[in-house]
Motif scaffolding. Sequence first.
Motif, PDB file in Angstrom:
ATOM      1  N   ARG A  22       7.853  -6.003  -1.001  1.00  0.00           N
ATOM      2  CA  ARG A  22       8.743  -4.867  -1.222  1.00  0.00           C
ATOM      3  C   ARG A  22       9.315  -4.955  -2.629  1.00  0.00           C
ATOM      4  O   ARG A  22       9.877  -5.979  -3.012  1.00  0.00           O
ATOM      5  CB  ARG A  22       9.898  -4.890  -0.228  1.00  0.00           C
ATOM      6  CG  ARG A  22       9.490  -4.594   1.186  1.00  0.00           C
ATOM      7  CD  ARG A  22      10.703  -4.624   2.087  1.00  0.00           C
ATOM      8  NE  ARG A  22      10.370  -4.165   3.423  1.00  0.00           N
ATOM      9  CZ  ARG A  22      11.266  -3.974   4.371  1.00  0.00           C
ATOM     10  NH1 ARG A  22      12.541  -4.212   4.140  1.00  0.00           N
ATOM     11  NH2 ARG A  22      10.889  -3.548   5.559  1.00  0.00           N
ATOM     12  N   GLU A  24      11.407  -2.495  -5.890  1.00  0.00           N
ATOM     13  CA  GLU A  24      12.289  -1.347  -6.063  1.00  0.00           C
ATOM     14  C   GLU A  24      11.459  -0.065  -6.001  1.00  0.00           C
ATOM     15  O   GLU A  24      10.284  -0.059  -6.349  1.00  0.00           O
ATOM     16  CB  GLU A  24      13.022  -1.434  -7.404  1.00  0.00           C
ATOM     17  CG  GLU A  24      13.995  -2.598  -7.499  1.00  0.00           C
ATOM     18  CD  GLU A  24      15.165  -2.479  -6.543  1.00  0.00           C
ATOM     19  OE1 GLU A  24      15.724  -1.378  -6.402  1.00  0.00           O
ATOM     20  OE2 GLU A  24      15.517  -3.497  -5.927  1.00  0.00           O
ATOM     21  N   LYS A  25      12.078   1.020  -5.594  1.00  0.00           N
ATOM     22  CA  LYS A  25      11.359   2.264  -5.334  1.00  0.00           C
ATOM     23  C   LYS A  25      10.544   2.724  -6.549  1.00  0.00           C
ATOM     24  O   LYS A  25      11.043   2.771  -7.667  1.00  0.00           O
ATOM     25  CB  LYS A  25      12.344   3.359  -4.939  1.00  0.00           C
ATOM     26  CG  LYS A  25      11.654   4.632  -4.525  1.00  0.00           C
ATOM     27  CD  LYS A  25      12.619   5.675  -4.037  1.00  0.00           C
ATOM     28  CE  LYS A  25      11.852   6.916  -3.635  1.00  0.00           C
ATOM     29  NZ  LYS A  25      12.737   7.988  -3.251  1.00  0.00           N
ATOM     30  N   THR A  27       7.723   5.806  -8.069  1.00  0.00           N
ATOM     31  CA  THR A  27       7.514   7.249  -7.919  1.00  0.00           C
ATOM     32  C   THR A  27       6.165   7.592  -7.300  1.00  0.00           C
ATOM     33  O   THR A  27       5.961   8.719  -6.859  1.00  0.00           O
ATOM     34  CB  THR A  27       7.628   7.948  -9.281  1.00  0.00           C
ATOM     35  OG1 THR A  27       6.688   7.362 -10.180  1.00  0.00           O
ATOM     36  CG2 THR A  27       9.033   7.810  -9.847  1.00  0.00           C
ATOM     37  N   GLU A  30       2.374   7.427  -1.182  1.00  0.00           N
ATOM     38  CA  GLU A  30       1.674   6.485  -0.313  1.00  0.00           C
ATOM     39  C   GLU A  30       0.165   6.618  -0.490  1.00  0.00           C
ATOM     40  O   GLU A  30      -0.367   7.716  -0.573  1.00  0.00           O
ATOM     41  CB  GLU A  30       2.049   6.728   1.146  1.00  0.00           C
ATOM     42  CG  GLU A  30       3.458   6.297   1.478  1.00  0.00           C
ATOM     43  CD  GLU A  30       3.761   6.383   2.961  1.00  0.00           C
ATOM     44  OE1 GLU A  30       2.821   6.280   3.764  1.00  0.00           O
ATOM     45  OE2 GLU A  30       4.936   6.560   3.303  1.00  0.00           O
ATOM     46  N   VAL A  64       0.106   1.482  -2.917  1.00  0.00           N
ATOM     47  CA  VAL A  64       1.380   1.749  -2.253  1.00  0.00           C
ATOM     48  C   VAL A  64       1.125   1.865  -0.756  1.00  0.00           C
ATOM     49  O   VAL A  64       0.356   2.715  -0.303  1.00  0.00           O
ATOM     50  CB  VAL A  64       2.028   3.039  -2.799  1.00  0.00           C
ATOM     51  CG1 VAL A  64       3.292   3.365  -2.025  1.00  0.00           C
ATOM     52  CG2 VAL A  64       2.329   2.893  -4.278  1.00  0.00           C
ATOM     53  N   HIS A  67       6.938   3.759   1.815  1.00  0.00           N
ATOM     54  CA  HIS A  67       8.277   3.872   1.238  1.00  0.00           C
ATOM     55  C   HIS A  67       9.267   3.725   2.385  1.00  0.00           C
ATOM     56  O   HIS A  67       8.970   4.089   3.521  1.00  0.00           O
ATOM     57  CB  HIS A  67       8.487   5.231   0.563  1.00  0.00           C
ATOM     58  CG  HIS A  67       7.646   5.442  -0.647  1.00  0.00           C
ATOM     59  ND1 HIS A  67       7.873   4.799  -1.840  1.00  0.00           N
ATOM     60  CD2 HIS A  67       6.557   6.222  -0.858  1.00  0.00           C
ATOM     61  CE1 HIS A  67       6.976   5.182  -2.726  1.00  0.00           C
ATOM     62  NE2 HIS A  67       6.153   6.044  -2.155  1.00  0.00           N
ATOM     63  N   LYS A  69      13.707   2.412   3.505  1.00  0.00           N
ATOM     64  CA  LYS A  69      15.059   1.999   3.145  1.00  0.00           C
ATOM     65  C   LYS A  69      15.341   0.650   3.782  1.00  0.00           C
ATOM     66  O   LYS A  69      14.910   0.382   4.902  1.00  0.00           O
ATOM     67  CB  LYS A  69      16.087   3.011   3.648  1.00  0.00           C
ATOM     68  CG  LYS A  69      16.049   4.343   2.944  1.00  0.00           C
ATOM     69  CD  LYS A  69      17.154   5.232   3.471  1.00  0.00           C
ATOM     70  CE  LYS A  69      17.147   6.585   2.796  1.00  0.00           C
ATOM     71  NZ  LYS A  69      18.225   7.441   3.306  1.00  0.00           N
ATOM     72  N   PRO A  93      16.633   1.971  -1.284  1.00  0.00           N
ATOM     73  CA  PRO A  93      15.242   2.388  -1.090  1.00  0.00           C
ATOM     74  C   PRO A  93      14.268   1.362  -1.676  1.00  0.00           C
ATOM     75  O   PRO A  93      14.573   0.704  -2.672  1.00  0.00           O
ATOM     76  CB  PRO A  93      15.158   3.716  -1.841  1.00  0.00           C
ATOM     77  CG  PRO A  93      16.268   3.684  -2.818  1.00  0.00           C
ATOM     78  CD  PRO A  93      17.343   2.814  -2.238  1.00  0.00           C
ATOM     79  N   PHE A  94      13.101   1.230  -1.044  1.00  0.00           N
ATOM     80  CA  PHE A  94      12.092   0.295  -1.526  1.00  0.00           C
ATOM     81  C   PHE A  94      10.708   0.908  -1.379  1.00  0.00           C
ATOM     82  O   PHE A  94      10.522   1.919  -0.706  1.00  0.00           O
ATOM     83  CB  PHE A  94      12.154  -1.038  -0.766  1.00  0.00           C
ATOM     84  CG  PHE A  94      11.738  -0.943   0.678  1.00  0.00           C
ATOM     85  CD1 PHE A  94      10.409  -1.032   1.051  1.00  0.00           C
ATOM     86  CD2 PHE A  94      12.684  -0.761   1.669  1.00  0.00           C
ATOM     87  CE1 PHE A  94      10.029  -0.936   2.377  1.00  0.00           C
ATOM     88  CE2 PHE A  94      12.316  -0.667   2.996  1.00  0.00           C
ATOM     89  CZ  PHE A  94      10.987  -0.752   3.351  1.00  0.00           C
ATOM     90  N   THR A  95       9.742   0.281  -2.032  1.00  0.00           N
ATOM     91  CA  THR A  95       8.338   0.634  -1.893  1.00  0.00           C
ATOM     92  C   THR A  95       7.583  -0.624  -1.498  1.00  0.00           C
ATOM     93  O   THR A  95       7.707  -1.650  -2.163  1.00  0.00           O
ATOM     94  CB  THR A  95       7.773   1.183  -3.218  1.00  0.00           C
ATOM     95  OG1 THR A  95       8.511   2.346  -3.591  1.00  0.00           O
ATOM     96  CG2 THR A  95       6.314   1.550  -3.081  1.00  0.00           C
TER      97      THR A  95
END
Length: 104
Positions: A22, A24-25, A27, A30, A64, A67, A69, A93-95
């Motif tokens: 995981r 940080e978010k 852009t 998926e 990815v 996404h 939280k 939020p995370f990715t």
Amino acid sequence: MTYAIVETGGKQYRVQEGDTLRVEKLTAGEGETVVFDKVLAISRDGKVTVGTPYIEGAKVTAKVAAHGKGPKIIVFKYRNKTNYRRKTGHRQPFTAITIESIEG
């Protein structure tokens, strides 16, 4: 065993091919592919290459996965003797990404 140290979102991660982690978010949507070019170090078969600060031409590609939280963090502000209380929450939020290849 090959691994790399990658910088993204102001943090550094040690990654190997096939790892899911995981960050940080991001852009990207998926299923899309993301390329990290801020590679700080790569280790291949015991030989470590360290950049100054990054290794030129090195990149790590990832896909990815999702996404989301993170868990809720409670923020409680309190001032004594004034009846001042504020309770709020925060979910970071995370990715989630899966490392596909390490090049360089």
